[in-house]
Write a protein that holds these residues in place. Structure first.
Motif, mmCIF file in Angstrom:
data_model
loop_
_atom_site.group_PDB
_atom_site.id
_atom_site.type_symbol
_atom_site.label_atom_id
_atom_site.label_comp_id
_atom_site.label_asym_id
_atom_site.label_seq_id
_atom_site.Cartn_x
_atom_site.Cartn_y
_atom_site.Cartn_z
ATOM 1 N N ALA A 177 0.831 -1.203 0.000
ATOM 2 C CA ALA A 177 0.000 0.000 0.000
ATOM 3 C C ALA A 177 0.870 1.259 0.000
ATOM 4 C CB ALA A 177 -0.934 -0.006 1.200
ATOM 5 N N LYS A 178 1.941 1.236 0.773
ATOM 6 C CA LYS A 178 2.856 2.377 0.816
ATOM 7 C C LYS A 178 3.500 2.601 -0.545
ATOM 8 C CE LYS A 178 6.830 4.227 3.356
ATOM 9 N NZ LYS A 178 7.845 3.961 4.427
ATOM 10 N N PHE A 179 3.846 1.511 -1.241
ATOM 11 C CA PHE A 179 4.443 1.601 -2.572
ATOM 12 C C PHE A 179 3.453 2.216 -3.565
ATOM 13 C CE2 PHE A 179 6.070 -0.622 -6.534
ATOM 14 C CZ PHE A 179 7.241 0.124 -6.620
ATOM 15 N N ARG A 180 2.182 2.090 -3.263
ATOM 16 C CA ARG A 180 1.131 2.685 -4.086
ATOM 17 C C ARG A 180 0.763 4.080 -3.621
ATOM 18 N NH1 ARG A 180 1.520 -2.404 -4.522
ATOM 19 N NH2 ARG A 180 0.638 -3.632 -6.231
ATOM 20 N N GLY A 181 1.582 4.650 -2.744
ATOM 21 C CA GLY A 181 1.366 6.010 -2.266
ATOM 22 C C GLY A 181 0.310 6.121 -1.203
ATOM 23 N N GLY B 79 -3.888 -5.424 -9.786
ATOM 24 C CA GLY B 79 -3.343 -4.103 -10.095
ATOM 25 C C GLY B 79 -4.287 -2.960 -9.783
ATOM 26 N N HIS B 80 -5.460 -3.284 -9.195
ATOM 27 C CA HIS B 80 -6.420 -2.247 -8.802
ATOM 28 C C HIS B 80 -5.966 -1.585 -7.505
ATOM 29 C CE1 HIS B 80 -9.826 -3.717 -11.425
ATOM 30 N NE2 HIS B 80 -9.063 -4.806 -11.414
ATOM 31 N N PHE B 81 -6.475 -0.379 -7.244
ATOM 32 C CA PHE B 81 -6.261 0.237 -5.932
ATOM 33 C C PHE B 81 -7.462 1.120 -5.613
ATOM 34 C CE2 PHE B 81 -3.648 2.749 -2.735
ATOM 35 C CZ PHE B 81 -3.602 1.710 -1.817
ATOM 36 N N CYS B 82 -7.348 2.429 -5.717
ATOM 37 C CA CYS B 82 -8.427 3.319 -5.276
ATOM 38 C C CYS B 82 -9.520 3.445 -6.343
ATOM 39 C CB CYS B 82 -7.872 4.701 -4.951
ATOM 40 S SG CYS B 82 -9.151 5.907 -4.534
ATOM 41 N N PRO B 83 -10.757 3.056 -6.027
ATOM 42 C CA PRO B 83 -11.833 3.161 -7.020
ATOM 43 C C PRO B 83 -12.249 4.593 -7.313
ATOM 44 C CG PRO B 83 -12.728 2.465 -4.898
ATOM 45 C CD PRO B 83 -11.222 2.448 -4.759
ATOM 46 N N GLN B 84 -12.122 5.481 -6.324
ATOM 47 C CA GLN B 84 -12.522 6.876 -6.545
ATOM 48 C C GLN B 84 -11.575 7.562 -7.522
ATOM 49 O OE1 GLN B 84 -13.522 9.023 -2.971
ATOM 50 N NE2 GLN B 84 -13.492 11.009 -3.984
ATOM 51 N N CYS B 85 -10.281 7.336 -7.354
ATOM 52 C CA CYS B 85 -9.303 7.904 -8.299
ATOM 53 C C CYS B 85 -9.584 7.401 -9.709
ATOM 54 C CB CYS B 85 -7.885 7.520 -7.890
ATOM 55 S SG CYS B 85 -7.237 8.409 -6.456
ATOM 56 N N GLU B 86 -9.946 6.141 -9.818
ATOM 57 C CA GLU B 86 -10.190 5.554 -11.126
ATOM 58 C C GLU B 86 -11.437 6.127 -11.778
ATOM 59 O OE1 GLU B 86 -10.130 4.092 -14.511
ATOM 60 O OE2 GLU B 86 -8.437 3.691 -13.198
ATOM 61 N N LEU B 87 -12.469 6.408 -11.005
ATOM 62 C CA LEU B 87 -13.726 6.855 -11.582
ATOM 63 C C LEU B 87 -13.787 8.357 -11.849
ATOM 64 C CD1 LEU B 87 -16.302 4.699 -9.584
ATOM 65 C CD2 LEU B 87 -15.774 4.528 -12.014
ATOM 66 N N GLU B 88 -13.010 9.139 -11.104
ATOM 67 C CA GLU B 88 -13.144 10.595 -11.193
ATOM 68 C C GLU B 88 -12.414 11.215 -12.378
ATOM 69 O OE1 GLU B 88 -13.936 12.013 -6.586
ATOM 70 O OE2 GLU B 88 -11.962 12.317 -7.498
ATOM 71 N N SER C 134 -9.584 -6.235 -1.371
ATOM 72 C CA SER C 134 -8.905 -7.474 -0.992
ATOM 73 C C SER C 134 -7.466 -7.436 -1.488
ATOM 74 C CB SER C 134 -9.623 -8.675 -1.608
ATOM 75 O OG SER C 134 -9.501 -8.660 -3.022
ATOM 76 N N PRO C 135 -6.569 -8.164 -0.833
ATOM 77 C CA PRO C 135 -5.201 -8.260 -1.334
ATOM 78 C C PRO C 135 -5.139 -8.780 -2.773
ATOM 79 C CG PRO C 135 -5.289 -9.033 0.929
ATOM 80 C CD PRO C 135 -6.714 -8.810 0.497
ATOM 81 N N LYS C 136 -6.043 -9.706 -3.132
ATOM 82 C CA LYS C 136 -6.043 -10.226 -4.498
ATOM 83 C C LYS C 136 -6.339 -9.118 -5.507
ATOM 84 C CE LYS C 136 -7.501 -14.310 -5.455
ATOM 85 N NZ LYS C 136 -6.305 -14.861 -6.141
ATOM 86 N N LEU C 137 -7.331 -8.290 -5.197
ATOM 87 C CA LEU C 137 -7.682 -7.185 -6.088
ATOM 88 C C LEU C 137 -6.481 -6.271 -6.302
ATOM 89 C CD1 LEU C 137 -10.253 -5.673 -7.436
ATOM 90 C CD2 LEU C 137 -10.046 -4.180 -5.452
ATOM 91 N N MET C 138 -5.769 -5.983 -5.227
ATOM 92 C CA MET C 138 -4.663 -5.035 -5.278
ATOM 93 C C MET C 138 -3.399 -5.664 -5.865
ATOM 94 S SD MET C 138 -2.992 -2.755 -2.182
ATOM 95 C CE MET C 138 -2.327 -4.146 -1.249
ATOM 96 N N LEU C 139 -2.988 -6.795 -5.332
ATOM 97 C CA LEU C 139 -1.693 -7.357 -5.710
ATOM 98 C C LEU C 139 -1.747 -8.127 -7.024
ATOM 99 C CD1 LEU C 139 -0.343 -8.597 -2.243
ATOM 100 C CD2 LEU C 139 -0.119 -6.359 -3.336
ATOM 101 N N GLU C 140 -2.775 -8.912 -7.226
ATOM 102 C CA GLU C 140 -2.859 -9.681 -8.463
ATOM 103 C C GLU C 140 -3.526 -8.892 -9.579
ATOM 104 O OE1 GLU C 140 -4.952 -13.698 -10.248
ATOM 105 O OE2 GLU C 140 -4.242 -13.738 -8.173
#
Length: 504
Positions: A417-421, A459-468, A451-457
């Motif tokens: 998570a830290k590596f993802r800012g 490549g997803h992270f913040c849904p708000q950043c993605e949608l805005e 979930s860790p799977k969503l993030m690590l496998e």
């Protein structure tokens, strides 16, 4: 007598769906087919012959019709969700694109749950290579888990990212997301649209044929029906690719195609200033062999597309070969082709149109800046061409990938998570549990669960950043993970924020 399994295919009249259907019709001794597509003349014409087949049911309708979807899904053993509203049309209707591509997947997942078969029904979601967006050299090799970076204005990719996120976090026992690459075949050989100029000359793709895509879907179904598919296949994300024989850059593709017409000097036929230099999608895969190992579906190479292209030109091919052998013939034939192609480049969404109208937002998206565009040489022969195609820059995913997943713990997730800012806000986690949701905060202070799977496998992270918005320059400053797919292919002054124009 053993009851046959029921396979539902959405988008059965489409390119990939149609090829899937061609293969599965030979397996009606093992399965029943429910074919779903929109009620229009095209679908009815393509599916007409299947309406008379025993063991096949054809349903015409809208995947946004919850009741109809439930009636189709409730008894399905395998759902192949191939239907989608795709680019370039999808990019012109952002709200509709999200409604269809996210909404259809959500309706299917909800119907599986409503049927009390969430622990049984297999759900195959088709994602897209466009989820990871622009991967120009030198970062042209990629894999699942790399940062998601849909190109600016690519609402198809944005909608597919949202749908994939929902599927991964759905709680279904048997889900899989297959990210489809560029599909080569007759349909691709007939494309006449401004989008062809968005595909950068030095962009790369690991294509797959329409036939191999259909074979993949068929082999997946039959492997599962026969009880031969390993349980470990499910609950993962995979890249679909045709392998080494299907890897090609756009420029190399043009060299071969025009070469078959006798055009050996691309200066006569291609103006580099007509082509974007970023903001498309494509990569060579480091991990597409995983699906091949499971399903042994690959038969076609890029030569299959070249033959489709020549077949589409028909009688023009021998004429072109004669003309290009004459003195000045290559120049004449090149000028004829350029005139035809320019008709697309000057249309709405065309690259020449962006320049002529001085559309700075589009220019910045597809070239970085007006200065960058002006610096592009007027001839292919004057281009400084990338050559180190075999060099792999493997991106860092922010955790120890050599560590067994069963041993990954909260400290691993906090580091990722830290590596993802951002930051993992949860204080406890079951070691090795990739499906359990944790609390996070992103670099822009948005809070969310994932979930860790969503993030690590995934490549997803913040849904708000993605949608805005597309805010890639700022994200690269704050997120070391994302900076890997931005900094190597952008100049320091390039980049701006683009708001997304749909209602969430």
């Amino acid at each position: 007598m053993v009851k046959k399994k029921r396979v539902m295919i959405t988008g059965a009249a489409g390119n990939m769906g149609g090829e899937t259907l061609k293969f599965l019709r030979n397996d009606l001794a093992k399965c029943e087919l429910l074919l779903f597509d929109l009620d229009n003349s095209t679908s009815r014409q393509k599916l007409k012959e299947y309406e008379r087949l025993s063991g096949v049911k054809v349903v015409y309708g809208d995947l946004l019709d919850c009741d109809l979807v439930y009636e189709c899904v409730k008894d399905a053993d395998i759902v192949l969700h191939i239907a989608a509203f795709v680019s370039p049309a999808a990019d012109e209707f952002p709200e509709r694109t999200m409604q269809i591509n996210y909404g259809s997947a959500k309706n299917i997942v909800d119907s599986i749950k409503k049927s009390d078969r969430a622990h049984v029904t297999r759900f195959v979601n088709i994602g897209t290579i466009a989820e990871t967006g622009d991967r120009m050299p030198p970062i042209h090799w990629g894999r699942v888990g790399d940062p998601l970076k849909p190109s600016v204005y690519d609402y198809y990719a944005v909608s597919k990212i949202a749908a994939e996120r929902m599927v991964i976090e759905s709680g279904l026992r048997y889900w899989v997301s297959l990210r489809q690459t560029g599909i080569m075949g007759p349909a691709m050989s007939k494309i006449e649209d401004p989008i062809m100029f968005h595909n950068c000359l030095e962009n790369v793709l690991e294509y797959v044929s329409d036939r191999d895509s259909g074979r993949l879907m068929r082999n997946l179904c039959i492997s599962d029906i026969d009880g031969e598919l390993n349980e470990g296949f499910w609950q993962h994300i995979y890249n679909i690719g045709g392998g080494e024989s299907c890897r090609v850059s756009t420029l190399e593709m043009y060299q071969v195609l025009y070469g078959k017409l006798g055009l050996t000097n691309l200066d006569y036929v291609i103006d580099p200033k007509w082509y974007a230099t970023r903001n498309f999608h494509g990569q060579y895969y480091l991990d597409s062999d995983k699906l091949e190992e499971y399903f042994h579906f690959r038969r076609d190479s890029i030569d299959y597309f070249y033959q489709n292209y020549l077949d589409n030109l028909g009688a023009l091919v021998p004429v072109a070969k004669v003309i290009t052998k004459l003195p000045g013939g290559q120049k004449l034939m090149g000028a004829m082709i350029k005139r035809t192609m320019k008709k697309q480049a000057v249309k709405e969404r065309g690259t020449i149109r962006f320049i002529e109208e001085n559309d700075i937002e589009k220019i910045d998206a597809y070239w970085g800046s007006k200065n960058n565009w002006e610096a592009i040489p007027a001839k292919v022969s004057e281009m400084k061409k990338f050559a180190d195609w075999d060099k792999v820059i493997k991106l860092d995913h922010g955790y120890d990938e050599n560590k067994p997943t069963s041993q990954l713990n909260l400290e691993d997730i906090k580091g990722a998570a830290k590596f993802r800012g951002g930051e993992c806000l949860s204080t406890d986690m079951e070691t090795g549990n990739w499906a359990g949701k944790l609390d996070f905060k992103c670099a822009f202070d948005h809070t969310f669960t994932a979930s860790p799977k969503l993030m690590l496998e995934g490549g997803h992270f913040c849904p708000q950043c993605e949608l805005e918005s597309w805010n890639y320059k700022e994200r690269a400053k704050r997120e070391p993970f994302f900076a890997q797919v931005w900094n190597p292919i952008q100049r320091k002054a390039d980049g701006r924020e683009y708001m997304k124009s749909y209602q969430n």
